[in-house]
Design a protein around this motif. Structure first.
Motif, PDB file in Angstrom:
ATOM      1  N   VAL A 173      24.213  32.332   4.915  1.00 52.55           N
ATOM      2  CA  VAL A 173      24.943  33.589   4.791  1.00 52.55           C
ATOM      3  C   VAL A 173      23.921  34.694   4.535  1.00 52.55           C
ATOM      4  O   VAL A 173      23.133  34.614   3.597  1.00 52.55           O
ATOM      5  CB  VAL A 173      25.960  33.534   3.631  1.00 52.55           C
ATOM      6  CG1 VAL A 173      26.599  34.904   3.408  1.00 52.55           C
ATOM      7  CG2 VAL A 173      27.033  32.483   3.912  1.00 52.55           C
TER       8      VAL A 173
ATOM      9  N   SER B  30      22.984  38.362   3.294  1.00 55.09           N
ATOM     10  CA  SER B  30      23.542  39.357   2.379  1.00 55.09           C
ATOM     11  C   SER B  30      22.411  40.212   1.827  1.00 55.09           C
ATOM     12  O   SER B  30      21.332  39.696   1.509  1.00 55.09           O
ATOM     13  CB  SER B  30      24.291  38.671   1.225  1.00 55.09           C
ATOM     14  OG  SER B  30      24.780  39.625   0.304  1.00 55.09           O
TER      15      SER B  30
ATOM     16  N   GLU C  13      31.187  34.773   0.410  1.00 53.71           N
ATOM     17  CA  GLU C  13      30.859  33.729   1.369  1.00 53.71           C
ATOM     18  C   GLU C  13      29.736  32.837   0.853  1.00 53.71           C
ATOM     19  O   GLU C  13      29.710  31.633   1.112  1.00 53.71           O
ATOM     20  CB  GLU C  13      30.463  34.348   2.718  1.00 53.71           C
ATOM     21  CG  GLU C  13      31.623  34.978   3.472  1.00 53.71           C
ATOM     22  CD  GLU C  13      32.666  33.957   3.882  1.00 53.71           C
ATOM     23  OE1 GLU C  13      32.283  32.834   4.293  1.00 53.71           O
ATOM     24  OE2 GLU C  13      33.871  34.273   3.782  1.00 53.71           O
ATOM     25  N   TYR C  14      28.806  33.423   0.090  1.00 50.73           N
ATOM     26  CA  TYR C  14      27.679  32.617  -0.379  1.00 50.73           C
ATOM     27  C   TYR C  14      28.023  31.751  -1.596  1.00 50.73           C
ATOM     28  O   TYR C  14      27.160  31.072  -2.144  1.00 50.73           O
ATOM     29  CB  TYR C  14      26.454  33.496  -0.662  1.00 50.73           C
ATOM     30  CG  TYR C  14      26.610  34.628  -1.640  1.00 50.73           C
ATOM     31  CD1 TYR C  14      26.818  34.400  -2.994  1.00 50.73           C
ATOM     32  CD2 TYR C  14      26.509  35.956  -1.222  1.00 50.73           C
ATOM     33  CE1 TYR C  14      26.929  35.438  -3.901  1.00 50.73           C
ATOM     34  CE2 TYR C  14      26.606  37.015  -2.128  1.00 50.73           C
ATOM     35  CZ  TYR C  14      26.818  36.744  -3.467  1.00 50.73           C
ATOM     36  OH  TYR C  14      26.911  37.775  -4.364  1.00 50.73           O
TER      37      TYR C  14
ATOM     38  N   LYS D  68      30.984  29.783  -1.275  1.00 47.11           N
ATOM     39  CA  LYS D  68      31.985  28.870  -0.736  1.00 47.11           C
ATOM     40  C   LYS D  68      31.377  27.503  -0.470  1.00 47.11           C
ATOM     41  O   LYS D  68      31.181  27.075   0.677  1.00 47.11           O
ATOM     42  CB  LYS D  68      32.616  29.464   0.529  1.00 47.11           C
ATOM     43  CG  LYS D  68      33.499  30.675   0.226  1.00 47.11           C
ATOM     44  CD  LYS D  68      34.180  31.205   1.490  1.00 47.11           C
ATOM     45  CE  LYS D  68      35.107  32.360   1.167  1.00 47.11           C
ATOM     46  NZ  LYS D  68      35.773  32.904   2.378  1.00 47.11           N
TER      47      LYS D  68
END
Length: 565
Positions: A288, A290, A474-475, A477
């Motif tokens: 992911v 970010s 998301e990071y 999950k």
């Protein structure tokens, strides 16, 4: 700032290779008092440090590297002095040996192991095992390393002294590797390009000693107790604001927040992205990208930074997380800086890559759960508005066990945060994942009902948990061992009490004594005010002040958890 290079912690291998096959070993790791240089311009600082001997002990301690499926035995030894180097308050529930000495016990954070090797807060011991806590088991712990590869860390977990012992330096990294799983990813590897960044905020007196305010928040009751610790200097791997010279290529950084209470919202000053490949002890399904990462105390993120994309010759790693998080003081010129990367002009050959996919563990599925629990975080205040203590489900650590999951089961924990701060929730043994974060509407009515009844169903939690939904980043999950619990929200967490990658049961008796615990990983203790009006609180704090305090945790957000067959 940025005048000393980032240290590389020494490495201890948790296995030996005999005829090309890995074999189990026993390591002996001690806890020592020694001098440590945090900065060129500071005098040496007295710390507590892990190591195989005093000369090689470091702050943080050595990185232990293990292999999945190869058990490691560690004999933990206490060589700490007769008195602590930091103030600690005997009027809070605390391990207080009759014959003096600094009690300690080691917990492998994120480890999957039997209860006897978990480092119960009541399993403390002093130098040469002269005195032991009521749940002490054995000097040698067994870490089976049966879980999937990933990042862990080890630290002290002593009743009532965890905050002081961590501040003094009893922290270290632990990695479980599996080359068959990980080599195909092609991530940056080798000691030069695969580095730990262990973040810890500290303050120092002018003589170089660790500074911890020794005047209590209410000194007439607790002479030295303070609710939270925030240091002004940010140390990385034991150096204040270090630098790291890097090539124009990809690097892997395993970032551990070993601070007591400080959150970090990390970013790079030149706009480079973090490619997050793992969170806590698990890989993500895919990397992911970010520009920022929010890291709570005790949380770990595994990231790749590609310095070949930099348009500058330097990059600062910065922090913008208010303290306490999320509504506290803004960071400043000191605690807003973490470290600097100095980027070379040359572009070397780089065979590493950021893979398209990583590990697909089984999804978090609420439908698998056999039990749904409500876990409520409370903060109690005196009539002056000062915090007195923080409880989970209105119960103390020493109250009877109420969480009794079965090995192999899946549960859903609805975690309700009625405090004003974000809290990092940590469960020993289990892995878990946040799947939903729901705002509580009409929070005052709900909080009043919960304070009076301590019953989420009776207080109609489903009728209040109808506000806005916050997305799970998301990071985050993946299967974690720390989940951030937002204030004023219900966080729905799926908890698994079995191995994630194989769905296999634990290969040991998880129901044995002394059991496990779960808690918030921000260390706070009890404070009492003379003007407390809550009668149950008056009764608790009075007893805590007047009895022999050996059977309590820090009176923080911690509860026992016993697995049952």
């Amino acid at each position: 700032m940025y005048i000393e290079p980032l240290p590389q912690m020494p490495k201890l291998y948790g296995y030996s290779i005999i005829k090309r096959w890995p074999k189990s070993v026993t390591l002996t790791i001690g806890m020592f008092e020694k001098k440590w240089k945090f900065h060129r311009d500071l005098p040496p600082t007295t710390v507590f440090a892990f190591g195989t001997c005093p000369d090689t002990a470091t702050f943080p301690g050595p990185t232990i590297e293990a292999l999945q499926g190869v058990p490691l035995l560690v004999t933990w030894q206490n060589h700490l002095p007769q008195s602590h180097i930091l103030p600690w308050d005997p009027t809070i529930p605390v391990a207080n040996p009759k014959h003096g000495g600094v009690p300690a016990v080691v917990h492998l954070h994120g480890g999957v192991h039997e209860p006897q090797s978990d480092g119960s807060p009541l399993a403390w011991f002093t130098a040469s095992y002269r005195e032991t806590g009521p749940k002490w088991t054995q000097p040698t712990y067994t870490y089976p390393n049966v879980q999937h590869p990933g990042n862990l860390w080890y630290h002290d977990h002593t009743l009532g002294l965890t905050r002081a012992n961590l501040l003094a330096g009893l922290i270290g990294a632990y990695v479980i590797r599996n080359p068959h799983v990980e080599t195909p990813f092609g991530l940056p590897s080798g000691d030069a390009f695969d580095r730990h960044l262990i973040l810890a905020d500290r303050s120092f007196a002018t003589d170089g000693s660790l500074y911890m305010n020794n005047t209590g928040d209410d000194p007439s009751i607790h002479p030295q107790w303070q609710p939270e610790y925030f240091g002004e200097a940010i140390t990385v791997n034991g150096k204040a604001w270090p630098f790291l010279a890097v090539q124009r290529r990809k690097y892997r950084f395993r970032i551990i927040n070993a601070s007591n209470a400080r959150y970090f919202k990390l970013a790079l000053s030149n706009g480079l992205m973090f490619y997050i490949v793992g969170s806590d002890s698990s890989y993500l399904p895919r990397p992911v990208a970010s520009p920022t990462i929010l890291v709570s105390p005790a949380e770990t993120f595994d990231v790749v930074i590609d310095f070949s994309k930099s348009t500058t010759s330097t990059a600062e790693l910065t922090n913008s997380a208010p303290y306490p998080y999320p509504n506290g003081t803004a960071t400043g010129q000191l605690n807003g800086k973490v470290m600097r990367f100095v980027i070379s002009a040359d572009t070397p050959t780089d065979d590493s890559r950021i893979p398209a996919s990583l590990v697909n563990y089984p999804a978090a599925n609420e439908g698998e759960a056999t039990v749904r629990r409500y876990i409520t975080m409370y903060e109690y205040q005196s009539s002056t508005g000062n915090p007195t203590h923080l409880y989970i489900n209105g119960k103390r650590f020493e109250d009877p066990v109420t969480e009794t999951p079965r090995p192999g089961s899946t549960e859903v924990w609805e975690v309700i945060n009625l405090t004003g701060d974000n809290h990092p929730l940590h469960l020993h043994l289990a892995t878990f994942q946040a799947v939903r974060v729901t705002e509580l509407v009409d929070l005052t009515t709900f909080s009043n009902c919960m304070t009076a009844n301590n019953d989420a169903a009776k207080c109609n939690v489903t009728g209040h948990a109808v506000g806005k939904l916050l997305p799970v980043p998301e990071y985050e999950k993946t299967w974690k061992n720390v989940v951030k619990i937002e204030p004023g929200y219900v966080t729905t967490v799926v908890v698994k009490f079995r191995l994630i990658d194989t769905n296999a049961p634990y290969p040991f008796d998880a129901t044995a004594e002394p059991g496990y615990v779960y808690h918030c990983h921000v260390w706070q203790e009890c404070q009492q005010s003379k003007k407390i009006t809550d009668l149950s609180l008056q009764k608790f704090c009075s007893s805590a002040l007047n009895e022999e305090i050996l059977d309590h945790e820090d009176n923080a957000m911690i509860r026992p958890m016993t697995l049952v067959s």
